[in-house]
Design a protein around this motif. Structure first.
Motif, PDB file in Angstrom:
ATOM      1  N   GLY A  95      17.949 -16.369  -4.894  1.00 55.22           N
ATOM      2  CA  GLY A  95      18.388 -15.986  -6.186  1.00 55.22           C
ATOM      3  C   GLY A  95      16.750 -14.553  -5.567  1.00 55.22           C
ATOM      4  O   GLY A  95      17.269 -13.139  -5.742  1.00 55.22           O
ATOM      5  N   GLU A  96      16.160 -15.072  -5.219  1.00 51.82           N
ATOM      6  CA  GLU A  96      14.740 -13.505  -4.869  1.00 51.82           C
ATOM      7  C   GLU A  96      15.234 -13.365  -3.899  1.00 51.82           C
ATOM      8  O   GLU A  96      15.017 -12.114  -3.601  1.00 51.82           O
ATOM      9  CB  GLU A  96      13.782 -14.808  -5.084  1.00 51.82           C
ATOM     10  N   LEU A  97      16.048 -13.707  -3.028  1.00 47.07           N
ATOM     11  CA  LEU A  97      15.965 -13.078  -1.613  1.00 47.07           C
ATOM     12  C   LEU A  97      16.908 -12.464  -1.534  1.00 47.07           C
ATOM     13  O   LEU A  97      17.264 -11.238  -1.069  1.00 47.07           O
ATOM     14  CB  LEU A  97      15.864 -14.351  -0.694  1.00 47.07           C
ATOM     15  N   MET A  98      18.395 -12.336  -2.232  1.00 49.82           N
ATOM     16  CA  MET A  98      18.919 -11.872  -2.422  1.00 49.82           C
ATOM     17  C   MET A  98      18.788 -10.991  -2.852  1.00 49.82           C
ATOM     18  O   MET A  98      19.307  -9.489  -2.671  1.00 49.82           O
ATOM     19  CB  MET A  98      20.641 -13.193  -3.575  1.00 49.82           C
ATOM     20  N   CYS A  99      18.453 -10.381  -3.888  1.00 48.88           N
ATOM     21  CA  CYS A  99      17.619  -9.774  -4.938  1.00 48.88           C
ATOM     22  C   CYS A  99      16.651  -8.646  -3.768  1.00 48.88           C
ATOM     23  O   CYS A  99      17.053  -7.355  -4.109  1.00 48.88           O
ATOM     24  CB  CYS A  99      16.760  -9.996  -6.114  1.00 48.88           C
ATOM     25  N   SER A 104      18.806  -4.928  -2.609  1.00 49.78           N
ATOM     26  CA  SER A 104      17.406  -3.571  -2.086  1.00 49.78           C
ATOM     27  C   SER A 104      18.079  -2.684  -1.543  1.00 49.78           C
ATOM     28  O   SER A 104      17.567  -1.301  -1.071  1.00 49.78           O
ATOM     29  CB  SER A 104      16.486  -3.756  -1.649  1.00 49.78           C
ATOM     30  N   LYS A 105      18.907  -2.718  -0.511  1.00 44.05           N
ATOM     31  CA  LYS A 105      19.499  -3.047   0.882  1.00 44.05           C
ATOM     32  C   LYS A 105      18.146  -2.791   1.902  1.00 44.05           C
ATOM     33  O   LYS A 105      18.385  -1.654   2.771  1.00 44.05           O
ATOM     34  CB  LYS A 105      20.038  -1.072   1.099  1.00 44.05           C
ATOM     35  N   TYR A 106      17.403  -3.128   1.471  1.00 47.20           N
ATOM     36  CA  TYR A 106      15.980  -3.503   2.966  1.00 47.20           C
ATOM     37  C   TYR A 106      17.346  -4.045   4.474  1.00 47.20           C
ATOM     38  O   TYR A 106      16.148  -3.288   5.130  1.00 47.20           O
ATOM     39  CB  TYR A 106      15.008  -5.021   2.396  1.00 47.20           C
ATOM     40  N   ILE A 107      17.493  -5.027   4.542  1.00 45.37           N
ATOM     41  CA  ILE A 107      17.879  -5.603   5.676  1.00 45.37           C
ATOM     42  C   ILE A 107      19.017  -3.956   6.127  1.00 45.37           C
ATOM     43  O   ILE A 107      18.567  -3.591   7.230  1.00 45.37           O
ATOM     44  CB  ILE A 107      19.190  -6.323   6.098  1.00 45.37           C
ATOM     45  N   PHE A 163      11.122  -1.546  -0.245  1.00 46.30           N
ATOM     46  CA  PHE A 163      12.054  -1.506  -0.782  1.00 46.30           C
ATOM     47  C   PHE A 163      11.881  -2.827  -1.236  1.00 46.30           C
ATOM     48  O   PHE A 163      13.312  -3.277  -2.230  1.00 46.30           O
ATOM     49  CB  PHE A 163      13.049  -1.319   0.182  1.00 46.30           C
ATOM     50  N   PHE A 164      12.035  -4.138  -0.296  1.00 41.70           N
ATOM     51  CA  PHE A 164      10.952  -5.199  -0.781  1.00 41.70           C
ATOM     52  C   PHE A 164      10.614  -5.564  -2.098  1.00 41.70           C
ATOM     53  O   PHE A 164      11.042  -6.393  -2.628  1.00 41.70           O
ATOM     54  CB  PHE A 164      10.615  -5.710   0.340  1.00 41.70           C
ATOM     55  N   ALA A 183       4.888  -2.053  -7.992  1.00 43.34           N
ATOM     56  CA  ALA A 183       4.923  -2.225  -6.463  1.00 43.34           C
ATOM     57  C   ALA A 183       4.299  -0.493  -5.862  1.00 43.34           C
ATOM     58  O   ALA A 183       3.832  -0.581  -4.565  1.00 43.34           O
ATOM     59  CB  ALA A 183       6.609  -2.263  -5.762  1.00 43.34           C
ATOM     60  N   HIS A 184       4.313   0.774  -6.622  1.00 45.33           N
ATOM     61  CA  HIS A 184       3.831   1.753  -6.845  1.00 45.33           C
ATOM     62  C   HIS A 184       2.652   1.771  -6.705  1.00 45.33           C
ATOM     63  O   HIS A 184       2.091   2.335  -5.327  1.00 45.33           O
ATOM     64  CB  HIS A 184       4.184   2.806  -7.551  1.00 45.33           C
ATOM     65  N   GLN A 185       2.161   1.158  -7.767  1.00 47.12           N
ATOM     66  CA  GLN A 185       0.247   0.546  -7.534  1.00 47.12           C
ATOM     67  C   GLN A 185      -0.567   0.109  -6.480  1.00 47.12           C
ATOM     68  O   GLN A 185      -1.308   0.377  -5.860  1.00 47.12           O
ATOM     69  CB  GLN A 185       0.139   0.181  -8.793  1.00 47.12           C
ATOM     70  N   MET A 186       0.467  -1.279  -5.818  1.00 48.17           N
ATOM     71  CA  MET A 186      -0.138  -1.541  -4.927  1.00 48.17           C
ATOM     72  C   MET A 186       0.078  -0.712  -3.201  1.00 48.17           C
ATOM     73  O   MET A 186      -0.802  -0.563  -3.014  1.00 48.17           O
ATOM     74  CB  MET A 186       1.138  -3.303  -4.128  1.00 48.17           C
ATOM     75  N   VAL A 187       1.144  -0.159  -3.341  1.00 53.13           N
ATOM     76  CA  VAL A 187       1.130   1.043  -1.559  1.00 53.13           C
ATOM     77  C   VAL A 187      -0.039   2.194  -2.263  1.00 53.13           C
ATOM     78  O   VAL A 187      -0.952   2.409  -1.244  1.00 53.13           O
ATOM     79  CB  VAL A 187       2.444   1.203  -2.263  1.00 53.13           C
ATOM     80  N   PHE A 188       0.384   2.598  -3.646  1.00 55.71           N
ATOM     81  CA  PHE A 188      -1.212   3.600  -3.590  1.00 55.71           C
ATOM     82  C   PHE A 188      -2.252   2.822  -3.242  1.00 55.71           C
ATOM     83  O   PHE A 188      -3.709   4.334  -2.818  1.00 55.71           O
ATOM     84  CB  PHE A 188      -0.789   4.367  -5.117  1.00 55.71           C
ATOM     85  N   GLN A 189      -2.722   2.003  -3.733  1.00 62.48           N
ATOM     86  CA  GLN A 189      -3.944   1.300  -4.179  1.00 62.48           C
ATOM     87  C   GLN A 189      -4.450   1.607  -1.713  1.00 62.48           C
ATOM     88  O   GLN A 189      -5.316   1.103  -2.038  1.00 62.48           O
ATOM     89  CB  GLN A 189      -4.311  -0.039  -3.762  1.00 62.48           C
ATOM     90  N   LEU A 190      -3.157   1.058  -1.034  1.00 63.51           N
ATOM     91  CA  LEU A 190      -3.808   0.751  -0.154  1.00 63.51           C
ATOM     92  C   LEU A 190      -3.971   2.320   0.770  1.00 63.51           C
ATOM     93  O   LEU A 190      -4.862   2.043   1.946  1.00 63.51           O
ATOM     94  CB  LEU A 190      -2.440   0.197   1.170  1.00 63.51           C
ATOM     95  N   VAL A 191      -3.719   3.287   0.077  1.00 65.17           N
ATOM     96  CA  VAL A 191      -3.810   4.699   0.996  1.00 65.17           C
ATOM     97  C   VAL A 191      -4.969   4.603   0.475  1.00 65.17           C
ATOM     98  O   VAL A 191      -6.239   5.191   0.131  1.00 65.17           O
ATOM     99  CB  VAL A 191      -2.155   5.394   0.650  1.00 65.17           C
TER     100      VAL A 191
END
Length: 191
Positions: A95-99, A104-107, A163-164, A183-191
């Protein structure tokens, strides 16, 4: 009480559509024709470039990878746009992978981004061959061509990774995590 998440069913049944036009039979038929003709055309390109020895060049190696990425993009157009409703989520990892992969249209994004990177690789390879022909054989060796191809695949997989992480399963439903989420916070912490 308001929530900070939107379920996929509540937010937008048609995915990334602007209006309900994606649900029309005409648009779904056009997506189907584009998807099937894209798959057939790119499979034919791969078949010809692999089967005919005289066509095996550095350029054809990039074009084969481009055709594979385009084939995957055409393949994923069909379920995402002809059947916009995802099957119900199961509990657990599936279910997690399907979501995270399908809803999310990641693929779909991975295959589209890889296609763009291979198109850039073909363009750069042709640029060096035409503008700098003496450097071409020295620069575009078999190793370098394989390295560029591997980088295109890897960067294509990693570029849309966002997207994942902006979708999550909550109470058996796939939800979009709007800004600001973890997820947004993780991305902005990396930048």
């Amino acid at each position: 009480m308001t929530t900070d998440v939107e379920t996929v069913d509540d937010a937008d049944d048609q995915g990334w559509s602007v209006s309900g036009i994606d649900n029309s039979a005409v648009v779904r038929t056009v997506y189907g024709v584009i998807g099937f003709s894209g798959m057939a055309g790119n499979a034919l390109v791969c078949f010809v470039l692999i089967r005919v020895p005289s066509l095996r060049t550095r350029t054809s190696q990039f074009i084969i990878n481009l055709a594979i990425a385009d084939f995957l993009t055409s393949f994923w157009l069909i379920p995402f746009h002809m059947f916009p409703r995802a099957p119900p989520l199961t509990k657990g990892l599936s279910g997690e992978l399907m979501c995270r992969l399908y809803i999310s249209k990641y693929i779909l994004w991975v295959s589209a981004v890889m296609s763009i990177y291979f198109l850039v690789a073909v363009t750069l390879e042709r640029y060096v061959a035409v503008v700098h022909p003496l450097k071409y054989k020295r620069v575009f060796t078999t190793k370098f061509t394989l390295l560029v191809s591997a980088c295109c695949w890897l960067i294509g997989i990693l570029s849309p990774i966002f997207f994942f992480f902006i979708y999550d399963v909550r109470d058996g439903v796939c939800v979009f995590l709007p800004y600001p989420s973890r997820a947004h916070q993780m991305v902005f912490q990396l930048v």
